[in-house]
Design an enzyme around this catalytic site. Structure first.
Site, PDB file in Angstrom:
ATOM      1  N   LYS A 195      -7.289   4.788  -7.288  1.00  0.00           N
ATOM      2  CA  LYS A 195      -7.671   5.866  -8.205  1.00  0.00           C
ATOM      3  C   LYS A 195      -8.974   6.534  -7.774  1.00  0.00           C
ATOM      4  O   LYS A 195      -9.103   7.769  -7.822  1.00  0.00           O
ATOM      5  CB  LYS A 195      -7.803   5.317  -9.623  1.00  0.00           C
ATOM      6  CG  LYS A 195      -6.476   4.901 -10.256  1.00  0.00           C
ATOM      7  CD  LYS A 195      -6.680   4.279 -11.627  1.00  0.00           C
ATOM      8  CE  LYS A 195      -5.350   3.882 -12.265  1.00  0.00           C
ATOM      9  NZ  LYS A 195      -5.527   3.259 -13.581  1.00  0.00           N
TER      10      LYS A 195
ATOM     11  N   SER B  92      -3.355   3.354 -19.011  1.00  0.00           N
ATOM     12  CA  SER B  92      -4.645   3.735 -18.441  1.00  0.00           C
ATOM     13  C   SER B  92      -5.110   5.124 -18.816  1.00  0.00           C
ATOM     14  O   SER B  92      -6.251   5.466 -18.538  1.00  0.00           O
ATOM     15  CB  SER B  92      -4.642   3.617 -16.924  1.00  0.00           C
ATOM     16  OG  SER B  92      -3.427   3.740 -16.370  1.00  0.00           O
TER      17      SER B  92
ATOM     18  N   VAL C 272      -0.058   4.519   5.607  1.00  0.00           N
ATOM     19  CA  VAL C 272      -1.330   3.867   5.920  1.00  0.00           C
ATOM     20  C   VAL C 272      -1.211   2.909   7.093  1.00  0.00           C
ATOM     21  O   VAL C 272      -2.181   2.244   7.448  1.00  0.00           O
ATOM     22  CB  VAL C 272      -1.892   3.121   4.681  1.00  0.00           C
ATOM     23  CG1 VAL C 272      -2.236   4.092   3.582  1.00  0.00           C
ATOM     24  CG2 VAL C 272      -0.917   2.067   4.190  1.00  0.00           C
ATOM     25  N   GLY C 273      -0.025   2.790   7.700  1.00  0.00           N
ATOM     26  CA  GLY C 273       0.126   1.991   8.918  1.00  0.00           C
ATOM     27  C   GLY C 273       0.610   0.583   8.696  1.00  0.00           C
ATOM     28  O   GLY C 273       0.355  -0.286   9.531  1.00  0.00           O
ATOM     29  N   LYS C 274       1.331   0.316   7.615  1.00  0.00           N
ATOM     30  CA  LYS C 274       1.802  -1.052   7.346  1.00  0.00           C
ATOM     31  C   LYS C 274       2.820  -1.502   8.387  1.00  0.00           C
ATOM     32  O   LYS C 274       2.725  -2.604   8.934  1.00  0.00           O
ATOM     33  CB  LYS C 274       2.427  -1.123   5.945  1.00  0.00           C
ATOM     34  CG  LYS C 274       1.481  -0.755   4.815  1.00  0.00           C
ATOM     35  CD  LYS C 274       2.122  -0.967   3.454  1.00  0.00           C
ATOM     36  CE  LYS C 274       3.360  -0.109   3.249  1.00  0.00           C
ATOM     37  NZ  LYS C 274       3.067   1.339   3.283  1.00  0.00           N
ATOM     38  N   THR C 275       3.798  -0.655   8.670  1.00  0.00           N
ATOM     39  CA  THR C 275       4.867  -1.042   9.601  1.00  0.00           C
ATOM     40  C   THR C 275       4.343  -1.139  11.026  1.00  0.00           C
ATOM     41  O   THR C 275       4.637  -2.107  11.749  1.00  0.00           O
ATOM     42  CB  THR C 275       6.012  -0.021   9.531  1.00  0.00           C
ATOM     43  OG1 THR C 275       6.463   0.088   8.178  1.00  0.00           O
ATOM     44  CG2 THR C 275       7.166  -0.454  10.411  1.00  0.00           C
TER      45      THR C 275
ATOM     46  N   PRO D 266       2.501   4.961   1.206  1.00  0.00           N
ATOM     47  CA  PRO D 266       3.106   5.352   2.487  1.00  0.00           C
ATOM     48  C   PRO D 266       2.083   5.965   3.430  1.00  0.00           C
ATOM     49  O   PRO D 266       1.126   6.618   3.009  1.00  0.00           O
ATOM     50  CB  PRO D 266       4.165   6.390   2.077  1.00  0.00           C
ATOM     51  CG  PRO D 266       4.392   6.173   0.628  1.00  0.00           C
ATOM     52  CD  PRO D 266       3.115   5.669   0.067  1.00  0.00           C
TER      53      PRO D 266
ATOM     54  N   GLY E  85       0.817  -1.202   0.000  1.00  0.00           N
ATOM     55  CA  GLY E  85       0.000   0.000   0.000  1.00  0.00           C
ATOM     56  C   GLY E  85       0.848   1.248   0.000  1.00  0.00           C
ATOM     57  O   GLY E  85       2.077   1.187   0.162  1.00  0.00           O
TER      58      GLY E  85
END
Length: 800
Positions: free
Chosen positions: A750, A707, A389-392, A387, A385
């Site tokens: 998007k 796209s 968004v709380g992945k780590t 940067p 995802g």
């Protein structure tokens, strides 16, 4: 110089030069001074030897330049300058690779050897210093300054010193079995003190750089003192070596060869002092508290015995000690107990992270299976995802929910395989890889390890770290992970790995196959407001030393910050903006100024600066401008596609740092228009007599991908027909030459970018309907989605 008259050269020279002694007229070996007429001297570089005046030395030449130099010098009866190389391994030395002080030598005889090399019997004449090199071809030629040895002022001191050197030289010859008996005969028959000094200097068991130091010495007394010190050190080394050998021989019994070798090592350790018994006892004590298999136990005992055979002052001892220290610090079969309280885990995940329903559901599923089976190979999750968004931070919450230890390994920028697999312990500074270091740090063999930024791995000259991760992240292989430093398999199957990435496009396919991909899209406006209220404001209050009563931000103010001052998928920029407001409040309090803790929208703009434009209507309020939707590694984004007509012959030009795929989309769009201009309501004159230019703003940013196909075609039709595109409308989709609209990826990112930008209506391919239905309805409640299959539908919806 009559002292050489009685020397038997057949014993002094190597066996291959016995014939030379018969051909050299010893009566002619007088004092050769350098020829006054010779101003430029050929320079012969030599390796692993130093030439001294008045010393006869054989020199074997294998390089073509050296052979030609010796042959020319003998033919022309010239003296040769002999200089040592600084680096003996250099095959083609340059001027900077040579010392500046050497010795002029007379060539007495040249012998051609069977393998093609030649050997020259030379005698040193006089020291010299290179003034400058005048040529490099066909060999070195140089102008020199002749150096004369300064005679000692105190003749008595010099004489006594030379007597000591002579006595010490005889002692060394007696105890060193490698020196031939002819050397002692030569020492006794050299009467001249200067000749004896040069002879011992040239033939002593010293390194070439030490001999060069002796040659550089201008005074005879200085050269003699340095030579005596070197000989004294050599004599002490030989004495000690013989003592060790004698002691070992006395202790030698009829035992096996292994006992003999161990006894030698013990004797050496006794001479140097100290031992390894205390360290060995310490490691045994640590090992007694560890639980490991018989194979590990056997390997440990073998390495411990190796430590005992080494002395504590040797470099290898420290390497072995560091290895055993790391070996016994690993937790091996020690595992922490997992917590199986699913209700508690669910509350913890909801408390720490707002949203992210898919990943929280997957983690709870894993805990549930683990609870029922009580034995499960840990899955490899990969959170992909944008940067912020709380992945780590999610990895820490997973560890807390499971009751496991948490370790984070940052992979961004790694380009060495050894960072994963470790270095072999024989290398200086060797250490284990980051995986086993993390295991050691956690203290358990089943921690949660977050492999952060796995898509940022590099590839350098020392292997590919992403390929090394293939074994780490394969549940079928990692139960016996081999680390180069450990030299033993380690079980990683109980470790829960969580990888994070902004995009999996740069991750190699075999590595992706080993992981379960969970995509995390950006947050909606409502989710960002909740995250700010629950987490970000509290965190900034704490970090800036504020109480909650000093800073109050309501929902309207937070929405204004998000809409007008940020443009991102995550909440990292939002946190920075809240931090800016908190610092402003801290400044007011510190300066004892009056202020209203309830921050208004106007005050937000005053603190954070001018807000971004809130509408896109003015930007797209001209024909030929279309809003497109793009996917980037940091989430979704919008881009504008512009086109304009000019007089010409129907040519197409493109700007905006476009990639090949994007240029092809523009070409396809124009060809479609030319083929269907009547159906689209475009005049034939405009097609044939007007050029069209397509531009995508922000020209410094590279852009590529299919796209933007429908957006480019819509922009061109808008320019040809001079009709504006609907305001607050965006589109994404690939086109074909037949006018079909094809699906594209990154739909969720998007559409979220469209809502952030104030878009109210979008056009998508019909095949993307399933992607839209997977998105929560709340995210799209203010967005109208039009599904199309061909370009005629796109033009009909987009143009007013």
């Amino acid at each position: 110089m009559t002292e050489f008259d009685n020397i038997n050269f057949e014993e002094i020279l190597d066996e291959g030069f016995g014939i030379v002694a018969e051909e050299i007229n010893l009566d002619e070996l007088g004092n050769h001074e350098a020829d006054k007429t010779q101003t430029v001297f050929p320079i012969l570089p030599v390796r692993n030897m130093v030439m001294f005046p008045k010393v006869i030395t054989p020199i074997t030449a294998g390089r073509e330049k050296s052979k030609k130099l010796l042959e020319d010098a003998q033919r022309e009866n010239k003296l040769v300058g002999i200089i040592s190389q600084k680096n003996p391994n250099e095959e083609n030395p340059s001027e900077k690779d040579l010392y500046t002080v050497g010795t002029l030598a007379k060539i007495l005889k040249i012998i051609t050897l069977p393998e093609g090399n030649i050997t020259a019997i030379t005698r040193g004449v006089q020291r010299f210093r290179v003034k400058k090199f005048v040529s490099n071809e066909p060999y070195f030629l140089a102008e020199i300054t002749k150096q004369k040895d300064t005679q000692p002022k105190d003749k008595e001191e010099f004489s006594a010193l030379m007597d000591n050197i002579k006595d010490l030289a005889e002692k060394i010859i007696n105890i060193d079995p490698n020196i031939p008996n002819a050397a002692q005969f030569a020492i006794k028959n050299i009467d001249g003190q200067e000749d004896l000094l040069n002879f011992v200097s040239a033939n002593g068991n010293f390194s070439s750089d030490k001999k060069q130091r002796l040659l550089d010495e201008k005074t005879l007394i200085g050269r003699a003192k340095n030579l005596y010190e070197m000989m004294h050190d050599d004599f002490r080394h030989l004495e000690l070596k013989n003592q060790i050998h004698q002691k070992t021989s006395k202790d030698l019994d009829k035992q096996q060869r292994e006992y003999f070798l161990n006894q030698q090592i013990r004797t050496i350790q006794d001479e140097l002092g100290g031992g390894a018994e205390s360290d060995a006892d310490e490691f045994r004590k640590k090992a007694s508290k560890l639980k490991w298999s018989d194979d590990v136990e056997k390997h440990f005992e073998k390495e411990l015995q190796r430590l005992s055979r080494q002395h504590s002052s040797s470099p290898d001892y420290n390497v072995q000690r560091n290895y055993l220290d790391f070996f016994t610090d690993l937790p091996w079969e020690h595992y922490s107990k997992d917590a199986f309280d699913l209700n508690k885990a669910e509350k913890l995940l909801d408390k720490e992270h707002f949203g992210l329903e898919d990943i929280k559901k997957r983690i709870l599923e894993h805990i549930a299976v683990l609870k029922l089976k009580n034995d499960m190979k840990s899955p490899i999750l990969c959170l992909v995802g944008p940067p912020g968004v709380g992945k780590t931070s999610l990895g820490k919450s997973v560890a807390d929910a499971l009751g496991r230890k948490y370790v984070r390994v940052s992979l961004g920028g790694l380009h060495d395989e050894s960072e994963i697999r470790g270095h072999r312990k024989t290398y200086i500074g060797a250490m284990a890889g980051r995986i086993l270091q993390s295991i050691k740090k956690s203290g358990t063999s089943n921690p949660v390890i977050v492999l952060d930024e796995i898509d940022k791995l590099g590839q350098g000259a020392h292997g590919d770290p992403s390929s090394a991760l293939l074994e780490v992240l394969d549940p079928e292989q990692n139960n016996n992970f081999y680390d180069n430093f450990l030299e033993l398999g380690y079980d990683l199957s109980k470790v829960m790995f969580i990888a994070t990435a902004n995009s999996f496009s740069t991750v190699q396919r075999p590595l992706l196959d080993r992981m379960e991909i969970i995509s995390i899209a950006g947050y909606t406006l409502e989710e960002k407001v909740e995250i700010a209220k629950r987490h970000l404001i509290k965190k900034q209050l704490r970090e800036n030393g504020l109480d909650a009563k000093y800073l109050k931000l309501g929902n309207p103010e937070l929405k204004h910050i998000i809409d007008a001052h940020t443009s991102e998928s995550g909440v990292r920029t939002l946190e920075k903006k809240i931090a800016g407001i908190a610092r402003w409040v801290a400044l007011q309090i510190a300066m004892e100024k009056d202020f209203d803790p309830k921050i208004s929208i106007d005050k937000v703009d005053e603190i954070l600066g001018v807000p971004r434009p809130k509408t896109l209507a003015e930007i797209t309020d001209v024909p030929g401008v279309v809003t497109g939707l793009a996917w980037t590694s940091v989430g979704g984004d919008i881009l504008f596609i512009e086109s304009i007509l000019s007089k010409g012959k129907g040519a197409l030009t493109m700007t905006g740092n476009l990639g090949n795929v994007m240029k092809e989309s523009a070409t396809i769009a124009l060809e479609f228009i030319k083929a269907h201009y009547e159906e689209l309501g475009i005049s034939e004159d405009d097609i044939e007599k007007k050029n069209i230019h397509v531009h995508v703003p922000e020209g410094a940013t590279p852009k590529d991908g299919p796209s933007a196909g429908i957006a480019m075609l819509t922009s061109m039709v808008s320019s040809y027909k001079n009709i504006k595109v609907k305001p607050h409308l965006a589109m994404t989709g690939e086109i074909t030459l037949r006018g079909k609209v094809l699906p594209v990826g990154g739909i969720k990112e998007k559409l979220l970018a469209a809502t952030r930008a104030g878009i109210k209506e979008v056009i998508l391919c019909e095949a993307n309907r399933k992607d839209v239905e997977e998105i929560k309805k709340d995210y799209l409640k203010h967005l109208k989605v039009n599904y199309v299959t061909n370009m005629s539908e796109v033009v009909e919806i987009a143009l007013k």
